[in-house]
Design a protein around this motif. Structure first.
Motif, mmCIF file in Angstrom:
data_model
loop_
_atom_site.group_PDB
_atom_site.id
_atom_site.type_symbol
_atom_site.label_atom_id
_atom_site.label_comp_id
_atom_site.label_asym_id
_atom_site.label_seq_id
_atom_site.Cartn_x
_atom_site.Cartn_y
_atom_site.Cartn_z
ATOM 1 N N LEU A 1 -6.532 8.410 1.730
ATOM 2 C CA LEU A 1 -5.221 7.856 2.073
ATOM 3 C C LEU A 1 -5.103 6.458 1.468
ATOM 4 C CD1 LEU A 1 -4.860 8.953 5.812
ATOM 5 C CD2 LEU A 1 -3.958 10.063 3.766
ATOM 6 N N ARG A 2 -4.247 6.303 0.492
ATOM 7 C CA ARG A 2 -4.103 5.050 -0.242
ATOM 8 C C ARG A 2 -2.644 4.599 -0.247
ATOM 9 N NH1 ARG A 2 -9.152 3.453 -0.643
ATOM 10 N NH2 ARG A 2 -8.528 2.039 -2.311
ATOM 11 N N PRO A 3 -2.348 3.331 -0.359
ATOM 12 C CA PRO A 3 -3.302 2.237 -0.259
ATOM 13 C C PRO A 3 -3.684 1.985 1.200
ATOM 14 C CG PRO A 3 -1.109 1.350 -0.550
ATOM 15 C CD PRO A 3 -0.980 2.846 -0.644
ATOM 16 N N PRO A 4 -4.885 1.529 1.469
ATOM 17 C CA PRO A 4 -5.355 1.412 2.855
ATOM 18 C C PRO A 4 -4.560 0.402 3.678
ATOM 19 C CG PRO A 4 -6.934 0.456 1.303
ATOM 20 C CD PRO A 4 -5.939 1.205 0.490
ATOM 21 N N GLY B 1 -0.919 -0.612 8.273
ATOM 22 C CA GLY B 1 0.367 -1.007 8.832
ATOM 23 C C GLY B 1 1.067 0.132 9.539
ATOM 24 N N LEU B 2 1.006 1.330 8.955
ATOM 25 C CA LEU B 2 1.638 2.492 9.589
ATOM 26 C C LEU B 2 0.926 2.856 10.894
ATOM 27 C CD1 LEU B 2 2.317 4.683 6.425
ATOM 28 C CD2 LEU B 2 3.987 3.373 7.768
ATOM 29 N N LEU B 3 -0.396 2.708 10.919
ATOM 30 C CA LEU B 3 -1.125 2.958 12.160
ATOM 31 C C LEU B 3 -0.690 1.983 13.249
ATOM 32 C CD1 LEU B 3 -4.762 3.631 10.868
ATOM 33 C CD2 LEU B 3 -3.207 5.295 11.904
ATOM 34 N N GLU B 4 -0.532 0.711 12.902
ATOM 35 C CA GLU B 4 -0.079 -0.278 13.880
ATOM 36 C C GLU B 4 1.317 0.062 14.395
ATOM 37 O OE1 GLU B 4 -1.467 -2.960 15.288
ATOM 38 O OE2 GLU B 4 -3.394 -2.743 14.299
ATOM 39 N N ALA C 1 -11.421 -0.816 4.556
ATOM 40 C CA ALA C 1 -11.234 -0.200 3.235
ATOM 41 C C ALA C 1 -10.419 -1.096 2.318
ATOM 42 C CB ALA C 1 -10.549 1.156 3.401
ATOM 43 N N HIS C 2 -9.496 -1.863 2.881
ATOM 44 C CA HIS C 2 -8.688 -2.761 2.062
ATOM 45 C C HIS C 2 -9.453 -4.026 1.683
ATOM 46 C CE1 HIS C 2 -5.224 -4.939 0.538
ATOM 47 N NE2 HIS C 2 -5.571 -5.963 1.318
ATOM 48 N N MET C 3 -10.160 -4.597 2.637
ATOM 49 C CA MET C 3 -10.774 -5.903 2.425
ATOM 50 C C MET C 3 -12.151 -5.830 1.780
ATOM 51 S SD MET C 3 -8.599 -8.186 3.728
ATOM 52 C CE MET C 3 -9.439 -9.628 4.341
ATOM 53 N N VAL C 4 -12.845 -4.718 1.964
ATOM 54 C CA VAL C 4 -14.212 -4.594 1.449
ATOM 55 C C VAL C 4 -14.225 -3.522 0.373
ATOM 56 C CG1 VAL C 4 -16.625 -4.182 2.050
ATOM 57 C CG2 VAL C 4 -15.084 -5.239 3.728
ATOM 58 N N PRO C 5 -14.368 -3.874 -0.890
ATOM 59 C CA PRO C 5 -14.179 -2.911 -1.973
ATOM 60 C C PRO C 5 -15.310 -1.914 -2.119
ATOM 61 C CG PRO C 5 -14.910 -4.998 -2.861
ATOM 62 C CD PRO C 5 -14.712 -5.216 -1.398
#
Length: 881
Positions: free
Chosen positions: A68-71, A76-79, A142-146
Motif C-alpha cells: 500500500l503506497r505511499p505509506p 492519513g487515511l487510517l487516522e 514505512a514512511h520515515m524509515v526507508p
C-alpha cells in the motif's frame, strides 16, 4: 522531497496521534464502565478489546505496508478512519440502552452469557477504531524509515514520540479537559485531533514522496539523511526453500565476528514476554499505589502518566543505543535485560520503603503539593524500573535490522506480539495472580519472568568465543534477582499503617484489597485499600438509621433496593420490617464474602433470608438493566473523591433510579458531611433536584460535629403524612414494649427531629451546576476539597459549617411555611424545631460553650415529650438484637 521541516512536522503529528489514542482509551474505559458497571471486570474487558484491536491492526496492516503506497497517505487515511469509526460509539451506545435490558431479561441469570453480551457490544464499539490505530505505527515507520537496517533508530524514535504523546493524552483527559469541555467535548476533541492529523498527512503525501521512494531517510536520530542514497544492507543469502517464516534469521546469517543469528520466533517471544511482564507489573504498581493514595481520578492519571513517560524515556535510550553501531547488539540486549531483571526484582522493596511501609502519602499538603508528592513518589518508586522495562521492546527493533521483511511489517509484528503479551499480562495479573498470590508475590513472580528471559537470551546470543564470562554474569544477575525476591516478601496482612487495628482476614481481588480489621471493644470494620472504611460494628445504630429513617417515611415499603452494602448492617436493618423483596448490589465481591464471614451477628439474617438477593456488581448497572420497581432505593455512603464514585451522584444515575421507583417511591441518597464541602453538597442537591421535584434533607444522627444526611427524593409525594410514621413503626413490630405502649406521638417526635429542611422548596442551591456523566464535577472537585481541608485552607460540612447550612435552610423556608410539612400540626412542627435546637446545643457543648448551649437545651425540652427527650435513635425501638 522529505525535509527536516516536514520531518519535524510529521513527528509532531505522530505525537498528537498518540495523545488522541490514549484519550480514547481513557474515555472508553469510563464510558463503558458507566454502561457495564465500574467494575474491574468491565475495565479489563474494555482494555483487553482495545489492545486486541491494536495487536490485530499492527499484525495485518504491518504486512500490507510493502504493497500500500505511499505509506504517508495510508497513514492519513487510517487516522481519518479512526476518527470516523470513533464517532460511531455515540450511536452504538445509545442503541445499547434499548437492547441490553431486553437481552439481560433472557440471559442475565447466566453470568457467562451476560459477560459475552457485554464483550460483543464492546467489540463492536472498540475494535474498528483500535484495529485502524494498530496500523498507524507500521505505516509511519514505512514512511520515515526507508530500510530495515535503520529500524532500531528511526523506529525507536517513533515509538518514543508516540508513547510521549500518550502521556500527554492522559494529562489532557485526566486533568485538564473534563471540567472545561466535559467528557463528550473531550471525546469530540480526540476525534478532531485524529481528523486534523489524517488530513494533514494526506495533504503532505501529495507534495512529497516517502523516504523510501526518494532515497532520503530519517536517520537513527530521527533527522533527515541527505540526498545521497543510503547504502543498502549487505546481501543475505535467501533462506532455504521451505524454511518456516518464524525461523527466518532476523539477525542475518552467521557473520565474521561470530555474533549470533536471531530467529524471528525468538525476537517475537521476547516481545511477548516483555509485554506480559511490563503490563502485569503496571497493574500491580497501580494496586500498590491504591493503598497509599487518595485514589481519585487525578492520582490514577499521575501514576499512569509517570509510567508512560518512563516507557518513552526507555524508548529514547534504546534509540540512542541503536545509533552506537560499534556496540554489539547481543551485548546491549543482555545489558538491558540485566537492568530490567534487577529493577523489577528490587521494585517491591523500593516501593515499601519509599512509602514508609505503605503509609498514606501527602500528609497535610495542599492540592498542588499533594499532586507534586504523588508525582515524586511515582517517579522514585517506578520511573527507573519502568525506564528499564521500556527499553526492551524498542531495542528488539535493533535486533531485527537484518530481517527479510519491510520495516513497517517488522514493527507491526513486534508490536502485535508485545500487545498480545500485554493483554495476557494485565488480565493474568489482575484476575489470577493478585487473588492467588497477593500484590507482593505477584510482583516477585513477574520479576522472575525477566530472570527467565535473561537466562534464555544469554544461552541464545552469547557466542562461544566470548567465553563463559557473559553467561556467568547473566546467571549471577538472575541469582541476585531471585535473592531480592526472596528477601523481600512482606506478609500478605502487612497492609500499611492506615488500618488502625489487627487484620482478621485479608483478601486481594481484581477490584481492590479488602480486609476485616479488629477494633477496640471487640468491634470490627471492613477496610478497602487500607484507608477506606466501609462500615463497622462500632457504628451499629448510625448504620441502621440509614435504613430505619427512610423506612419510617414510606407507608408500605415492600420492595427495597440497596446501592452498596459494605458490612451489610444497613441493608440487614430492612429485614426488621415486613418487606417482600430486598435487593443489594455491592461492587466488590470480596466485601460480600468478608461481611458474610465476619458480620453475621449484626446483619439481621441478611445472608440467609430467602427474601434477599445480593449481587456482586455495580449498583447503577443493577438498576439500569432490570425492569423491577422498588418502593425504596437507598444509596449508601460513598467516598466522593474516590475514582468512579462520582458516577453515583450524576443526573443520569438519578434518572435511572426515578424510572425504577414505584408510585409513591422514595430515592434516598446518603451523604457523609465530613467528606464534602458546601460546594459538592450543593452540586449533589442541585443534581438530584433536577430529577425529583420533591427533595428534602434528613439527618442520619444527632452528633455534635461529624454527621451524615439523607437527600430524600420523590416524584409524587409532596407532603409528609404524619400517620405514616406510626404505621410504619407498627409494621416493624415496634408498637409495644416491656415498659408500655409507644403511641404515635412517641414515634413522630422520635423521627421528626431528624428533619433538616426542604432543599427543593428553599431553592438554596438553584444556581449550582448539575453533575453529569459528561461534566463530573463531584468526582473532580471533591479530591481538591479533600486536600484543601487537610492543608487547613478548606472545610467540610462539619461543626459550625454544618450548623450554618441548617440555619440557612430553616431561614429560607421555615417549618411553618414548608409545603412538605403542610399536613403537620403545630405540635408536630415543634418536633422539627426541637431537632434544630438540639443540634445547636450539642455542637456548642462539644466546644465547651456551656452557657451559650443552655438556651438551646431549654428550647429543645420545651418541644419534646419527656418520654422522648432522651431517646436519640429510632433504631433502638425498631430493631431488637
Amino acid at each position: 522531497m522529505v525535509t527536516r521541516k516536514s520531518t519535524a512536522l510529521l513527528l509532531l503529528l505522530f505525537f498528537f496521534s498518540g495523545s488522541a489514542a490514549l484519550m480514547y482509551q481513557v474515555l472508553w474505559v469510563r464510558r463503558l464502565g458507566l454502561l457495564f458497571g465500574s467494575t474491574a471486570q468491565a475495565a479489563a474487558l474494555t482494555v483487553a478489546i482495545f489492545f486486541a484491536g491494536l495487536a490485530l491492526g499492527g499484525r495485518i496492516w504491518g504486512g500490507l505496508t510493502p504493497r500500500l503506497r505511499p505509506p504517508l497517505r495510508v497513514f492519513g487515511l487510517l487516522e481519518l478512519g479512526v476518527a470516523l469509526t470513533a464517532l460511531g460509539h455515540f450511536f452504538l451506545l445509545d442503541a445499547y440502552h434499548t437492547v441490553y435490558p431486553l437481552l439481560y431479561a433472557v440471559v442475565g441469570h447466566i453470568p457467562a452469557l451476560d459477560m459475552l453480551i457485554k464483550a460483543a457490544i464492546a467489540t463492536i464499539v472498540l475494535l474498528p477504531p483500535a484495529f485502524l490505530m494498530g496500523g498507524t505505527l507500521p505505516f509511519m515507520t514505512a514512511h520515515m524509515v526507508p530500510v530495515v537496517r535503520r529500524l532500531g533508530g528511526g523506529g525507536g524514535l517513533l515509538y518514543a514520540i508516540n508513547t510521549a504523546g500518550s502521556a500527554a493524552g492522559v494529562v489532557a483527559a485526566g486533568f485538564i479537559l473534563p471540567l472545561r469541555i466535559g467528557f463528550h467535548g473531550t471525546y469530540l476533541l480526540a476525534v478532531g485531533i485524529d481528523a486534523v492529523v489524517g488530513l494533514s498527512c494526506v495533504a503532505l503525501s501529495l507534495h512529497h514522496r516517502s523516504a523510501a521512494d526518494t532515497g532520503n531517510a530519517v536517520d537513527t536520530a530521527g533527522t533527515l539523511v541527505g540526498a545521497p542514497q543510503i547504502e543498502p544492507p549487505p546481501q543475505i543469502d535467501a533462506p532455504p526453500a521451505g524454511t518456516p517464516q518464524t525461523d527466518l534469521p532476523m539477525g542475518g546469517a552467521s557473520r565474521a565476528d561470530g555474533s549470533a543469528r536471531f530467529s524471528e520466533r525468538f525476537i517475537l517471544s521476547l516481545a511477548f514476554l516483555s509485554g506480559f511482564a511490563t503490563l502485569g507489573i503496571e497493574v500491580v504498581w497501580t494496586r500498590l499505589f491504591a493503598q497509599v493514595l487518595q485514589n481519585s481520578v487525578y492520582t490514577y492519571a499521575v501514576v499512569l502518566c509517570c509510567f508512560l513517560i518512563a516507557l518513552a524515556f526507555g524508548s529514547l535510550i534504546s534509540q540512542l543505543l541503536s545509533r552506537l553501531r560499534f556496540l554489539k547488539p547481543e551485548a546491549v540486549l543482555l545489558g538491558i535485560l540485566v537492568l530490567a531483571t534487577l529493577s523489577a526484582a528490587s521494585s517491591p522493596g523500593l516501593f515499601y520503603r519509599l512509602t514508609g511501609g505503605l503509609g498514606y502519602l501527602g500528609g497535610d499538603t495542599d492540592w498542588a503539593g499533594y499532586i507534586a508528592e504523588v508525582a515524586r513518589a511515582a517517579a522514585l518508586a517506578m520511573f527507573l524500573p519502568a525506564v528499564c522495562l521500556g527499553m526492551v521492546l524498542p531495542y528488539l527493533l535493533r535486533l531485527s535490522e537484518k530481517s527479510y521483511r519491510a520495516p513497517g511489517e517488522v514493527i507491526g509484528r513486534l508490536v502485535a506480539a508485545d500487545t498480545l503479551g500485554a493483554i495476557l499480562g494485565s488480565l493474568g495479573a489482575g484476575f489470577v495472580l493478585l487473588p492467588l498470590l497477593g500484590s507482593w508475590r505477584t510482583l516477585n513472580l513477574l520479576a522472575l519472568v525477566y530472570c527467565v528471559a535473561l537466562a534464555v537470551t544469554a544461552r541464545q546470543v552469547v557466542p562461544k568465543q566470548f567465553g563463559r564470562i557473559p553467561r556467568v554474569a547473566a546467571g549471577l544477575t538472575a541469582t541476585a534477582a531471585i535473592v531480592l525476591v526472596l528477601t523481600f516478601t512482606p506478609h500478605p496482612r502487612q497492609l500499611g499503617r492506615g488500618l488502625g487495628g489487627s487484620v482478621i482476614e485479608h483478601r486481594e481481588g481484581p477490584a481492590a484489597s479488602s480486609a476485616v480489621i479488629a477494633l477496640a471493644g471487640g468491634n470490627r470494620a471492613i477496610r478497602v485499600n487500607s484507608y477506606y472504611t466501609l462500615g463497622s460494628s462500632s457504628a451499629l445504630e448510625s448504620e441502621r438509621n440509614q435504613t430505619v429513617i427512610p423506612m419510617l417515611l414510606h407507608p408500605n415499603p415492600d420492595s427495597v433496593f440497596f446501592l452498596g452494602m459494605g458490612t451489610g448492617i444497613t441493608a440487614g436493618a430492612a429485614l426488621s420490617f415486613p418487606v417482600e423483596e430486598l435487593v443489594v448490589c455491592e461492587i466488590i465481591d470480596d466485601v460480600i464474602k468478608l461481611a458474610n464471614a465476619h458480620f453475621r451477628p449484626y446483619v439481621n439474617g441478611l445472608f440467609d433470608d430467602p427474601r434477599v438477593r445480593i449481587y456482586a456488581d455495580d449498583g447503577r448497572t443493577c438498576l439500569s438493566r432490570s425492569a423491577a420497581r422498588y418502593d425504596l432505593i437507598i444509596s449508601d455512603l460513598f467516598t466522593p473523591w474516590k475514582a468512579g464514585t462520582g458516577n453515583l451522584y450524576t443526573v443520569e444515575t438519578y434518572r435511572i433510579g426515578a424510572e425504577r421507583l414505584r408510585p409513591g417511591g422514595l430515592y434516598v441518597q446518603w451523604i457523609p458531611l465530613y467528606q464534602v464541602s458546601e460546594r459538592e453538597f450543593a452540586i449533589i442537591a442541585r443534581t438530584m433536584g433536577e430529577v425529583f421535584p420533591h427533595l428534602t434533607l434528613w439527618r442520619g444522627d444527632l452528633f455534635p460535629s461529624r454527621s451524615i444526611v439523607a437527600l430524600v427524593g420523590s416524584l409524587d409525594r409532596p407532603h409528609l403524612d404524619p400517620q405514616v410514621i406510626a404505621q410504619a413503626a407498627a409494621r416493624a413490630g415496634a408498637s409495644g414494649e416491656a415498659d408500655g405502649e409507644r403511641d404515635a406521638e412517641f414515634f413522630e417526635a422520635l423521627l421528626l427531629r431528624f428533619y433538616a429542611g426542604n432543599l427543593q422548596g428553599s431553592a438554596l442551591f438553584a444556581d449550582a451546576p448539575v453533575n453529569s456523566d459528561s461534566f463530573p464535577y463531584v468526582e473532580y472537585l471533591a479530591p481538591q476539597t479533600h486536600r484543601q481541608v487537610r492543608a487547613g485552607t478548606g472545610r467540610f460540612l462539619t461543626g459550625s459549617a454544618r450548623q450554618e447550612l441548617y440555619r440557612r435552610l430553616a431561614e429560607a423556608l421555615p417549618p411553618e411555611d414548608d409545603p412538605y410539612l403542610a399536613l403537620l400540626d403545630e405540635r408536630q412542627r415543634g418536633y422539627v424545631h426541637a431537632g434544630h435546637a438540639y443540634m445547636w446545643y450539642n455542637q456548642l457543648r462539644s466546644l465547651h460553650r456551656d452557657e451559650a448551649a443552655r438556651p438551646y437545651l431549654s428550647r429543645y425540652l420545651s418541644f419534646m415529650p419527656p418520654a422522648v427527650s432522651r431517646e436519640f435513635s429510632p433504631t433502638r425501638h425498631i430493631i431488637r438484637d
